[in-house]
Design an enzyme around this catalytic site. Structure first.
Site, short mmCIF file in Angstrom:
data_model
loop_
_atom_site.label_atom_id
_atom_site.label_comp_id
_atom_site.label_asym_id
_atom_site.label_seq_id
_atom_site.Cartn_x
_atom_site.Cartn_y
_atom_site.Cartn_z
CD1 TRP A 188 -2.20 -2.22 1.68
CD2 TRP A 188 -2.99 -1.16 -0.13
NE1 TRP A 188 -3.21 -2.99 1.15
CE2 TRP A 188 -3.71 -2.38 0.05
CE3 TRP A 188 -3.31 -0.34 -1.21
CZ2 TRP A 188 -4.74 -2.77 -0.83
CZ3 TRP A 188 -4.33 -0.74 -2.07
CH2 TRP A 188 -5.03 -1.93 -1.88
CG ASP A 191 -3.24 3.88 4.10
OD1 ASP A 191 -4.31 3.67 4.71
OD2 ASP A 191 -2.95 3.30 3.04
CE LYS A 216 -8.41 -3.25 3.71
NZ LYS A 216 -7.70 -2.36 2.82
C1 LIG Z 1 -7.16 -1.79 1.80
C2 LIG Z 1 -6.12 -0.75 1.91
C3 LIG Z 1 -6.04 0.32 1.01
C4 LIG Z 1 -6.97 0.45 -0.19
O1 LIG Z 1 -8.18 0.89 0.26
P1 LIG Z 1 -9.35 1.28 -0.78
O2 LIG Z 1 -10.40 1.76 0.16
O3 LIG Z 1 -9.72 0.04 -1.51
O4 LIG Z 1 -8.85 2.33 -1.68
C5 LIG Z 1 -5.07 1.27 1.19
N1 LIG Z 1 -4.22 1.19 2.23
C6 LIG Z 1 -4.25 0.18 3.13
C7 LIG Z 1 -3.27 0.15 4.26
C8 LIG Z 1 -5.20 -0.82 2.99
O5 LIG Z 1 -5.24 -1.82 3.88
#
Ligand SMILES: *Cc1c(COP(=O)(O)O)cnc(C)c1O
Length: 359
Positions: free
Chosen positions: A102, A171, A195
């Site tokens: 990511w 993030d 998540k």
């Molecule tokens: C799942 C995830 C993403 C992507 O998220 P989207 O909502 O599908 O854009 C980005 N960063 C991390 C750390 C993730 O676990």
């Protein structure tokens, strides 16, 4: 339906109490005479829900008053663009930590807007370790430092917060709300909801006031934090149903005792699972011990030929979605807030039985 434990990385399991409430409220939300999906986001019922959900999140995370909380769309991936658009503020460089899949995506998008300085790089160790912060090569002219506190795919999680003299951007898609954090250390925190917050379609952004309102020219108006902040995330129609689910999850988290209580539960869950992996030659996890994730636990079987059978037998025991990401292989158990200790105990029990039968 029997008691199923769903280890999906995302969209992921919701607290059972919340899905029951969603079912109860599906046809009519409160006294609205319609479901929450069918009412105006500007009506009294939805507005009350929106305000309460924000307040509950502020209480849970102890968010200081000089931070805005935004309820946006576009996923964490849209933030890969919104962060440089809003935070470069005339600068031409930014620092990014490359610790996994990511981070790499965030870097690729950052490079469309600026000169990215990769200040640390874990790709050489296949995202199983993080270099000591003292070795990072941070460019003081960078507008900000972006990092990924928990890498969802490799299961690599920071056990510290980088300290820098520039806005820190995190993030937190797969770790937000799993433990207490000090929000004041960050310029921007963002997380896709699917998540550890809600269902997909919602992204939470927590942004410090002074970082709002100076954007790269000619970008989409929706990508300006000021547009969103000045309109309470309702410049256009927000993702109303995921927002409502998030509100119910925040209420559930408060009932559990908040994030200090969740941290204890999550730490015990992770320790139980890693102990089972480490206690056997049949299973392994390659991540440096201190950077092992509390939320995503990848593990390999010594005999890869047994992967298919493992998944099949696990599913028979109502333990589902354990297949690892294709880039890592093996298995991955994602054990976010909604996964109870019983789910971990059930998985560990199965792993022991499977080993006995197949070692
Ligand atoms: C799942 C995830 C993403 C992507 O998220 P989207 O909502 O599908 O854009 C980005 N960063 C991390 C750390 C993730 O676990």
């Amino acid at each position: 339906m029997s008691q199923v434990y769903n280890f999906s990385a995302g969209p992921a399991m919701l607290p059972a109490q919340v899905t029951k409430l969603m079912q109860q409220e599906l046809l009519e939300y409160g006294n609205a005479k319609a479901s929450v999906m069918e009412i105006s986001h500007r009506g009294a019922d939805f507005m009350a829900m929106a305000q309460k959900s924000e307040q509950d999140l502020r209480d849970l995370m102890n968010i200081p008053d000089n931070y805005k909380v935004l309820f946006l769309q576009g996923g964490a991936s849209a933030q890969f663009s919104m962060v440089p658009i809003n935070l470069l503020r005339g600068k031409t460089k930014a620092n990014y930590a490359h610790t996994g899949h990511w981070s790499k995506k965030a870097i690729a998008e950052g490079q469309r807007y600026c000169d990215v300085n990769i200040c640390t790089d874990s790709s050489g160790n296949k995202y199983t370790n993080i270099d000591d912060f003292s070795n990072w090569n941070i460019d003081a002219d960078g507008a900000y430092l972006h990092y990924t506190p928990n890498e969802t795919i490799a299961g690599l999680e920071f056990d510290y917060v980088p300290e820098v003299d520039m806005p820190l951007v995190a993030d937190m898609s797969s770790t937000i709300l799993s433990r207490e954090i000090d929000v004041s250390k960050y310029g921007v925190i963002y997380a896709g909801a699917q998540k550890n917050i809600s269902i997909s379609g919602l992204t939470i952004v927590i942004v410090r006031d002074d970082l709002i309102g100076d954007v790269v020219a000619n970008q989409p108006i929706l990508f300006d934090y000021a547009t969103q902040a000045n309109n309470d995330s309702m410049y256009n129609t927000p993702a109303t149903y995921p927002w409502y689910v998030a509100g119910r999850v925040f209420e559930w988290l408060k009932e559990q005792g908040g994030l200090s209580a969740m941290a204890k539960i999550n730490e015990t869950k992770a320790k139980t699972l890693y102990a089972a992996i480490d206690g056997s030659d049949f299973y392994s996890n390659p991540v440096a011990e201190k950077y092992r994730s509390w939320m995503n636990v990848p593990f390999l079987l010594a005999n890869e030929d047994l992967n298919g059978l493992f998944l099949e037998k696990a599913a028979e025991r109502d333990l589902i979605t354990l297949k690892g990401h294709r880039s890592v292989g093996g298995m991955r158990a994602s054990i976010y807030n909604a996964m109870p200790q019983e789910g971990i105990d059930s998985l560990v029990g199965f792993m022991k039985d499977f080993e006995k039968e197949n070692a």
